[in-house]
Design a protein around this motif. Structure first.
Motif, PDB file in Angstrom:
ATOM      1  N   GLU A   4      15.758  31.624 -51.450  1.00  0.00           N
ATOM      2  CA  GLU A   4      15.469  31.627 -50.020  1.00  0.00           C
ATOM      3  C   GLU A   4      15.587  33.035 -49.433  1.00  0.00           C
ATOM      4  O   GLU A   4      14.749  33.459 -48.628  1.00  0.00           O
ATOM      5  CB  GLU A   4      16.428  30.668 -49.318  1.00  0.00           C
ATOM      6  N   LEU A   5      16.613  33.766 -49.842  1.00  0.00           N
ATOM      7  CA  LEU A   5      16.782  35.132 -49.345  1.00  0.00           C
ATOM      8  C   LEU A   5      15.674  36.052 -49.856  1.00  0.00           C
ATOM      9  O   LEU A   5      15.263  36.990 -49.158  1.00  0.00           O
ATOM     10  CB  LEU A   5      18.148  35.674 -49.787  1.00  0.00           C
ATOM     11  N   ALA A  56      12.047  46.032 -53.184  1.00  0.00           N
ATOM     12  CA  ALA A  56      12.588  45.858 -51.833  1.00  0.00           C
ATOM     13  C   ALA A  56      13.632  44.749 -51.806  1.00  0.00           C
ATOM     14  O   ALA A  56      14.670  44.873 -51.142  1.00  0.00           O
ATOM     15  CB  ALA A  56      11.458  45.552 -50.852  1.00  0.00           C
ATOM     16  N   ALA A  57      13.372  43.657 -52.530  1.00  0.00           N
ATOM     17  CA  ALA A  57      14.321  42.544 -52.539  1.00  0.00           C
ATOM     18  C   ALA A  57      15.647  42.953 -53.170  1.00  0.00           C
ATOM     19  O   ALA A  57      16.724  42.686 -52.625  1.00  0.00           O
ATOM     20  CB  ALA A  57      13.716  41.358 -53.279  1.00  0.00           C
ATOM     21  N   VAL A  58      15.579  43.612 -54.334  1.00  0.00           N
ATOM     22  CA  VAL A  58      16.800  43.999 -55.031  1.00  0.00           C
ATOM     23  C   VAL A  58      17.592  45.010 -54.218  1.00  0.00           C
ATOM     24  O   VAL A  58      18.820  44.905 -54.084  1.00  0.00           O
ATOM     25  CB  VAL A  58      16.461  44.571 -56.423  1.00  0.00           C
ATOM     26  N   ASP A  59      16.907  45.995 -53.670  1.00  0.00           N
ATOM     27  CA  ASP A  59      17.633  47.025 -52.932  1.00  0.00           C
ATOM     28  C   ASP A  59      18.236  46.464 -51.654  1.00  0.00           C
ATOM     29  O   ASP A  59      19.408  46.711 -51.352  1.00  0.00           O
ATOM     30  CB  ASP A  59      16.700  48.194 -52.606  1.00  0.00           C
ATOM     31  N   THR A  60      17.455  45.698 -50.897  1.00  0.00           N
ATOM     32  CA  THR A  60      17.929  45.184 -49.611  1.00  0.00           C
ATOM     33  C   THR A  60      19.052  44.168 -49.775  1.00  0.00           C
ATOM     34  O   THR A  60      20.040  44.198 -49.022  1.00  0.00           O
ATOM     35  CB  THR A  60      16.765  44.547 -48.833  1.00  0.00           C
ATOM     36  N   GLY A 103      23.915  44.708 -48.054  1.00  0.00           N
ATOM     37  CA  GLY A 103      23.089  43.585 -48.466  1.00  0.00           C
ATOM     38  C   GLY A 103      23.835  42.270 -48.507  1.00  0.00           C
ATOM     39  O   GLY A 103      25.047  42.217 -48.754  1.00  0.00           O
ATOM     40  N   ALA A 104      23.104  41.189 -48.293  1.00  0.00           N
ATOM     41  CA  ALA A 104      23.714  39.855 -48.229  1.00  0.00           C
ATOM     42  C   ALA A 104      24.404  39.455 -49.523  1.00  0.00           C
ATOM     43  O   ALA A 104      25.335  38.649 -49.511  1.00  0.00           O
ATOM     44  CB  ALA A 104      22.641  38.824 -47.872  1.00  0.00           C
ATOM     45  N   LEU A 148      26.514  53.706 -55.093  1.00  0.00           N
ATOM     46  CA  LEU A 148      25.534  52.960 -54.316  1.00  0.00           C
ATOM     47  C   LEU A 148      25.784  53.089 -52.818  1.00  0.00           C
ATOM     48  O   LEU A 148      24.845  53.074 -52.009  1.00  0.00           O
ATOM     49  CB  LEU A 148      25.549  51.480 -54.712  1.00  0.00           C
ATOM     50  N   ALA A 149      27.052  53.255 -52.444  1.00  0.00           N
ATOM     51  CA  ALA A 149      27.384  53.376 -51.018  1.00  0.00           C
ATOM     52  C   ALA A 149      26.864  54.675 -50.419  1.00  0.00           C
ATOM     53  O   ALA A 149      26.623  54.754 -49.207  1.00  0.00           O
ATOM     54  CB  ALA A 149      28.894  53.284 -50.826  1.00  0.00           C
TER      55      ALA A 149
END
Length: 473
Positions: A209-210, A220-224, A231-232, A331-332
């Motif tokens: 769903e996300l 875009a999905a993996v990074d966001t 990220g969620a 990553l931060a």
């Protein structure tokens, strides 16, 4: 608090689960219990079923018992006017009133209590109250409970000394969605892309769903969702462990070392500085929580455990522990292109592991669909084979009638070539091979011209594999 949860993805499958819940509703004094890790879709299943069966749904949160009863009374008042006008001093008075109101309305239920472990954690006596309520001679509405804390659900439902032990006519763990439904959730994706999506999100409906708004833009999905510290899903493993009651955060180091590549109990113990014998219970807990899978080679005795390997069970968690766990500080501070470079480097290996897993998962179901292996089946569940210096095989399965032995090799990136058949020439080392007809197979994401190149092997592609991995009758 108790509230309704809003979902956006189309509801997929779960017909078997609906049937089991319907059986509980149809039995006198029905009681059903389901459990499963966060994100697997328990709440969505129960809300959908409640809507179809005119149920009363409520979801608990961590709060004081008196507050929890007020919230639950407010939910019940939508069906029974005036139910929330009374303060209930204890759970017994609450459930007694519920029985009276249901009888007046000739309403059979179901009453659905989602996240029961929160109620138990706040007031352990609720299990004894529910025991007495379930055992009472007078008619009462069907009750369905669920929980994400698998340890607490097991302890109160499956342990022989638990108050609710043996009372549920239907009790089951909710499993991830079958991977074949990815095509329905991501209708524009090609077959190879669907395997890539499974390598990212596994069968967890909430992850699908996300990811849906990003479509085929996997970067875009993996990074966001995962790599970006905001990220969620960036802190997902810790949330899963904290969701247990009591929290299972002490198990995190085992997940770290398994996710980093230690698969034998001796290796895991060595990296943690602990004897392997001390890890039996925590490893069993992780297996019971469906976070870790214990794998044994084809033909070995699973009870001995001498050749067991422990692997992260969920594709998303494999991604997280390989890409995120040891790089959170970097990553931060890094821009998105730097974050994505870490994933790109490990992506082929993660996808190859996911594809191999899908191929083994499909074997017991291949006889149900039109594919090259269907006439040889049905097959028992497939396993890998490894032992000392013997050849290793990706897929090994015995036919249900015991007459055939399927031996398969899984390819993710290789081009068509007879060279890949060489490892299959060692099949005589497999237990039972001398008594069976050996059927050789090659699993490739796209068949292309492989069939012409491999005259002695059955070829199956992602369409055949994913097509079998859907619920069928």
């Amino acid at each position: 608090m108790f509230d309704r949860i809003i979902f956006h993805m189309e509801f997929l499958n779960r017909q078997d689960e609906f049937s089991r819940l319907d059986r509980a509703l149809g039995s006198p004094g029905g009681f059903a219990a389901i459990w499963g890790r966060r994100r697997v879709g328990k709440s969505r299943l129960l809300i959908e079923w409640s809507g179809r069966r005119d149920g009363l749904y409520a979801v608990a949160d961590a709060s004081a018992p008196a507050v929890q009863r007020r919230y639950l009374a407010a939910a019940a008042a939508a069906r029974f006017p005036g139910f929330a006008d009374v303060d209930y001093p204890d759970w017994r008075s609450f459930f007694d009133r519920l029985t009276v109101e249901a009888a007046k309305a000739h309403w059979p239920g179901p009453v659905i209590l989602d996240e029961l472990p929160y109620l138990i954690a706040a007031d352990p006596s609720i299990t004894s109250v529910l025991q007495n309520w379930l055992d009472a001679p007078q008619p009462r509405p069907c009750l369905v409970v669920s929980g994400s804390s698998q340890q607490m659900m097991h302890g109160n439902l499956l342990d022989a000394g638990a108050p609710l032990y043996g009372r549920a006519s239907e009790a089951f763990a909710l499993r991830p969605l079958q991977p074949g439904y990815l095509q329905q959730a991501f209708p524009t994706a090609g077959m190879r892309e669907l395997v890539s999506l499974y390598a990212l999100w596994g069968g967890m409906p909430r992850y699908w769903e996300l990811a849906q708004p990003f479509g085929s833009d996997l970067d875009a999905a993996v990074d966001t969702l995962v790599l970006d510290p905001g990220g969620a899903l960036h802190d997902e493993p810790n949330r899963l462990l904290r969701a247990e009651t009591p929290p299972a955060t002490a198990l995190r180091p085992l997940l770290d070392v398994i996710g980093a590549g230690a698969h034998r109990a001796s290796e895991i113990g060595g990296r943690l500085g602990k004897p392997a014998s001390s890890l039996a219970r925590p490893l069993a807990t992780l297996v019971a929580m469906n976070l870790v899978r214990r794998e044994t080679p084809f033909g070995s005795d699973p009870k001995t455990g001498k050749r067991s390997l422990y692997r992260i069970d969920d594709p998303f968690l494999r991604l997280w522990f390989r890409v995120v766990a040891s790089r959170r500080a970097m990553l931060a501070e890094a821009p998105s292109e730097t974050r994505l470079a870490q994933w790109h480097r490990l992506r082929p290996n993660l996808e190859a592991m996911a594809w191999e897993e899908l191929c083994r998962m499909s074997v017991p179901l291949l006889h149900r669909t039109d594919n090259a292996l269907a006439p040889y089946g049905p097959w028992l569940p497939a396993q890998r084979y490894w032992h000392g210096n013997d050849p290793e095989f990706d897929v090994v399965a015995l036919s249900a009638d015991g007459r055939r032995l399927l031996v398969g090799e899984v390819k993710w990136t290789a081009r068509a070539s007879n060279a890949h058949l060489r490892p299959l020439r060692g099949t005589e080392v497999l237990p039972g091979a001398s008594d069976c007809e050996v059927v050789e197979a090659v699993f490739v994401p796209e068949s292309g011209d492989w069939s012409g190149a491999l005259s002695d092997a059955v070829v199956l592609d992602a369409r055949a594999v994913l097509g079998s991995l859907r619920a069928q009758g």
